[in-house]
Design a protein around this motif. Structure first.
Motif, PDB file in Angstrom:
ATOM      1  N   UNK A 301      96.128 -50.455  64.460  1.00 38.90           N
ATOM      2  CA  UNK A 301      95.345 -49.946  65.468  1.00 38.90           C
ATOM      3  C   UNK A 301      94.088 -50.074  64.838  1.00 38.90           C
ATOM      4  N   UNK A 302      93.016 -50.757  65.283  1.00 36.63           N
ATOM      5  CA  UNK A 302      91.611 -51.285  64.649  1.00 36.63           C
ATOM      6  C   UNK A 302      90.683 -50.637  65.543  1.00 36.63           C
ATOM      7  N   UNK A 303      89.830 -49.801  65.021  1.00 33.74           N
ATOM      8  CA  UNK A 303      88.861 -49.162  66.135  1.00 33.74           C
ATOM      9  C   UNK A 303      87.422 -49.186  65.196  1.00 33.74           C
ATOM     10  N   UNK A 304      86.370 -48.986  65.861  1.00 32.94           N
ATOM     11  CA  UNK A 304      85.088 -48.712  65.176  1.00 32.94           C
ATOM     12  C   UNK A 304      84.237 -47.376  65.466  1.00 32.94           C
ATOM     13  N   UNK A 305      85.327 -46.487  65.335  1.00 32.70           N
ATOM     14  CA  UNK A 305      85.115 -45.081  65.690  1.00 32.70           C
ATOM     15  C   UNK A 305      83.847 -44.314  65.193  1.00 32.70           C
ATOM     16  N   UNK A 306      83.358 -44.917  63.956  1.00 32.99           N
ATOM     17  CA  UNK A 306      82.252 -44.369  63.589  1.00 32.99           C
ATOM     18  C   UNK A 306      80.986 -44.855  63.728  1.00 32.99           C
ATOM     19  N   UNK A 307      81.101 -45.849  64.892  1.00 35.96           N
ATOM     20  CA  UNK A 307      79.795 -46.470  65.503  1.00 35.96           C
ATOM     21  C   UNK A 307      79.188 -45.795  66.708  1.00 35.96           C
ATOM     22  N   UNK A 308      77.996 -45.506  66.762  1.00 35.58           N
ATOM     23  CA  UNK A 308      76.930 -45.525  65.618  1.00 35.58           C
ATOM     24  C   UNK A 308      76.979 -44.587  64.676  1.00 35.58           C
ATOM     25  N   UNK A 309      77.828 -43.370  64.628  1.00 34.17           N
ATOM     26  CA  UNK A 309      77.713 -42.511  63.528  1.00 34.17           C
ATOM     27  C   UNK A 309      79.184 -41.743  63.284  1.00 34.17           C
ATOM     28  N   UNK A 310      79.231 -41.327  61.989  1.00 34.15           N
ATOM     29  CA  UNK A 310      80.551 -40.569  61.598  1.00 34.15           C
ATOM     30  C   UNK A 310      80.470 -39.183  62.417  1.00 34.15           C
ATOM     31  N   UNK A 311      79.533 -38.944  62.492  1.00 35.07           N
ATOM     32  CA  UNK A 311      79.273 -37.467  62.822  1.00 35.07           C
ATOM     33  C   UNK A 311      79.634 -36.989  64.477  1.00 35.07           C
ATOM     34  N   UNK A 312      80.529 -37.293  64.578  1.00 37.89           N
ATOM     35  CA  UNK A 312      81.319 -37.292  66.193  1.00 37.89           C
ATOM     36  C   UNK A 312      82.815 -37.086  65.789  1.00 37.89           C
ATOM     37  N   UNK A 313      83.237 -36.122  66.994  1.00 35.40           N
ATOM     38  CA  UNK A 313      84.850 -35.926  67.035  1.00 35.40           C
ATOM     39  C   UNK A 313      85.313 -37.186  67.912  1.00 35.40           C
ATOM     40  N   UNK A 314      85.604 -38.186  67.273  1.00 32.45           N
ATOM     41  CA  UNK A 314      86.268 -39.484  67.936  1.00 32.45           C
ATOM     42  C   UNK A 314      87.833 -39.054  68.273  1.00 32.45           C
ATOM     43  N   UNK A 315      88.606 -38.116  67.793  1.00 34.62           N
ATOM     44  CA  UNK A 315      89.930 -37.943  68.051  1.00 34.62           C
ATOM     45  C   UNK A 315      90.727 -38.878  67.772  1.00 34.62           C
ATOM     46  N   UNK A 316      90.342 -39.502  66.468  1.00 30.32           N
ATOM     47  CA  UNK A 316      91.067 -40.729  65.860  1.00 30.32           C
ATOM     48  C   UNK A 316      92.497 -40.232  65.405  1.00 30.32           C
ATOM     49  N   UNK A 317      92.447 -39.051  64.832  1.00 33.11           N
ATOM     50  CA  UNK A 317      93.884 -38.545  64.336  1.00 33.11           C
ATOM     51  C   UNK A 317      94.992 -38.377  65.394  1.00 33.11           C
ATOM     52  N   UNK A 318      94.423 -37.767  66.523  1.00 31.25           N
ATOM     53  CA  UNK A 318      95.474 -37.674  67.422  1.00 31.25           C
ATOM     54  C   UNK A 318      95.894 -38.936  68.248  1.00 31.25           C
ATOM     55  N   UNK A 319      94.723 -39.848  68.324  1.00 33.23           N
ATOM     56  CA  UNK A 319      94.936 -41.261  68.780  1.00 33.23           C
ATOM     57  C   UNK A 319      96.069 -41.987  68.146  1.00 33.23           C
ATOM     58  N   UNK A 320      95.789 -42.134  66.748  1.00 38.10           N
ATOM     59  CA  UNK A 320      96.789 -42.902  65.892  1.00 38.10           C
ATOM     60  C   UNK A 320      98.054 -42.213  66.046  1.00 38.10           C
ATOM     61  N   UNK A 321      98.376 -41.089  65.948  1.00 36.86           N
ATOM     62  CA  UNK A 321      99.770 -40.522  66.081  1.00 36.86           C
ATOM     63  C   UNK A 321     100.431 -40.502  67.474  1.00 36.86           C
ATOM     64  N   UNK A 322      99.577 -40.610  68.566  1.00 34.67           N
ATOM     65  CA  UNK A 322     100.183 -40.998  69.755  1.00 34.67           C
ATOM     66  C   UNK A 322     100.480 -42.448  70.185  1.00 34.67           C
ATOM     67  N   UNK A 323      99.567 -43.284  69.323  1.00 33.66           N
ATOM     68  CA  UNK A 323      99.976 -44.666  69.447  1.00 33.66           C
ATOM     69  C   UNK A 323     101.391 -44.881  68.918  1.00 33.66           C
ATOM     70  N   UNK A 324     101.222 -44.351  67.684  1.00 38.78           N
ATOM     71  CA  UNK A 324     102.542 -44.318  66.741  1.00 38.78           C
ATOM     72  C   UNK A 324     103.849 -44.110  67.486  1.00 38.78           C
ATOM     73  N   UNK A 325     103.596 -42.860  68.090  1.00 39.82           N
ATOM     74  CA  UNK A 325     104.946 -42.377  68.878  1.00 39.82           C
ATOM     75  C   UNK A 325     105.347 -43.010  69.938  1.00 39.82           C
ATOM     76  N   UNK A 326     104.569 -43.751  70.681  1.00 45.17           N
ATOM     77  CA  UNK A 326     104.742 -44.764  71.879  1.00 45.17           C
ATOM     78  C   UNK A 326     105.218 -46.020  71.427  1.00 45.17           C
TER      79      UNK A 326
END
Length: 330
Positions: A301-326
């Motif tokens: 799973x490849x995303x550009x979740x820090x574009x244009x800033x890292x200072x934002x809750x992208x939800x990447x942790x939950x997204x990775x886990x949900x993708x893996x579970x599916x």
């Protein structure tokens, strides 16, 4: 195969929903089986500012900490297999000048295996780049700084040191080394997902390394690699088919880690439905690769979740886990 397609479609729908909700600009999902069946699909934007570009299946990504497992772990274990490194020897066997002014300090007892498994007291993060942009001076700083010992945590310093050892053995900086099939140390901006609008470099980073310390060091063992979904899936296919020294990347060093990689534990990035015989790793920029040896498949799973800033809750942790579970749903 129809079941695998349905699982892939469900996982991709989760990624698409994250893009539609504005949590991440875009992403690429890829799955491969040991016998070579492959699915790759892209959604959203590779860049939003200063102009918008669409994400493609062959978009290049700054892989960030995936460098640790795709390059530095691979090269270190290969040198060990060839007899050039003793994994249980201290780093000083290759870096005799490491903390050379105090022969009894704890740093001089740290081994290659300790670093591969993040079993050292180095700090989790350290802003080397704030000490200047002279790469030679920063390398010397890493080797001579009096590091404060703390609890064993995941630390970039472990792999920066492994990278310095590789440079010493190879007689050249990491950026001059072969990045490996399908990988590179930079990428053409029109073909690459953008990362952050960097405060100290004063530009949106596209095709150049995002990691601050890696940038200042002009290449390091903990970050800096670029690649595509297909490049990652090719790598994973090789691991699914391999034996011999690759067994070490599956050998536990702790409850959470093998040599270089993470293994399943409560809350890990690969989700709860993978087998115990799985490994994975993530990158700060929003990337990840997981290989499940028992199930005979891998996914990225490849995303550009820090574009244009890292200072934002992208939800990447939950997204990775949900993708893996599916992907791994029974």
């Amino acid at each position: 195969m129809s079941r695998a397609i349905a699982q892939f479609d469900a996982a991709f729908a989760i990624l698409s929903a994250s893009v539609e909700a504005g949590r991440i600009p875009g992403g690429v999902l890829g799955v491969v089986t040991a016998d070579g069946n492959r699915m790759v699909r892209a959604v959203g934007s590779a860049q939003l500012v200063p102009e918008r570009r669409s994400m493609r299946e062959d978009t290049w990504f700054d892989l960030a900490s995936l460098t640790k497992v795709l390059f530095t772990t691979e090269r270190t274990l290969a040198l060990a297999e060839a007899g050039h490194i003793d994994l249980d020897a201290p780093l000083t066997s290759v870096l005799p000048d490491f903390r050379q002014y105090n022969a009894d300090n704890w740093e001089r007892k740290v081994t290659f295996r300790h670093c591969l498994g993040h079993q050292t007291p180095f700090p989790a993060v350290f802003p080397l780049y704030t000490y200047g942009r002279d790469p030679d001076l920063l390398r010397t700083f890493v080797l001579q700084h009096e590091w404060t010992a703390g609890p064993s945590v995941y630390s970039d310093i472990n792999f920066i040191l492994l990278g310095l050892a590789l440079e010493r053995l190879e007689g050249q900086w990491i950026r001059a080394m072969d990045a490996g099939p399908g990988f590179a140390w930079s990428a053409d901006p029109p073909d690459t997902a953008a990362t952050e609008d960097c405060y100290w470099r004063h530009r949106v980073l596209v095709g150049e390394v995002h990691d601050d310390n890696c940038s200042a060091l002009q290449g390091a063992g903990h970050a800096g690699l670029f690649g595509t979904a297909d490049g990652l899936l090719d790598f994973a296919m090789g691991k699914l088919a391999s034996a011999g020294p690759d067994a070490l990347i599956r050998k536990p060093l702790s409850a959470r880690r093998t040599h270089g990689w993470e293994r399943p534990h409560e809350g890990w990035s690969g989700g709860e439905s993978c087998s115990p015989d799985a490994i994975g790793h993530t990158g700060f920029t929003g990337t990840g690769l997981w290989i499940d040896f028992a199930r005979g498949h891998a996914w990225t799973l490849l995303t550009n979740r820090i574009h244009p800033t890292r200072h934002f809750d992208s939800g990447i942790i939950a997204l990775r886990r949900a993708v893996g579970d599916l992907i791994n749903a029974d």
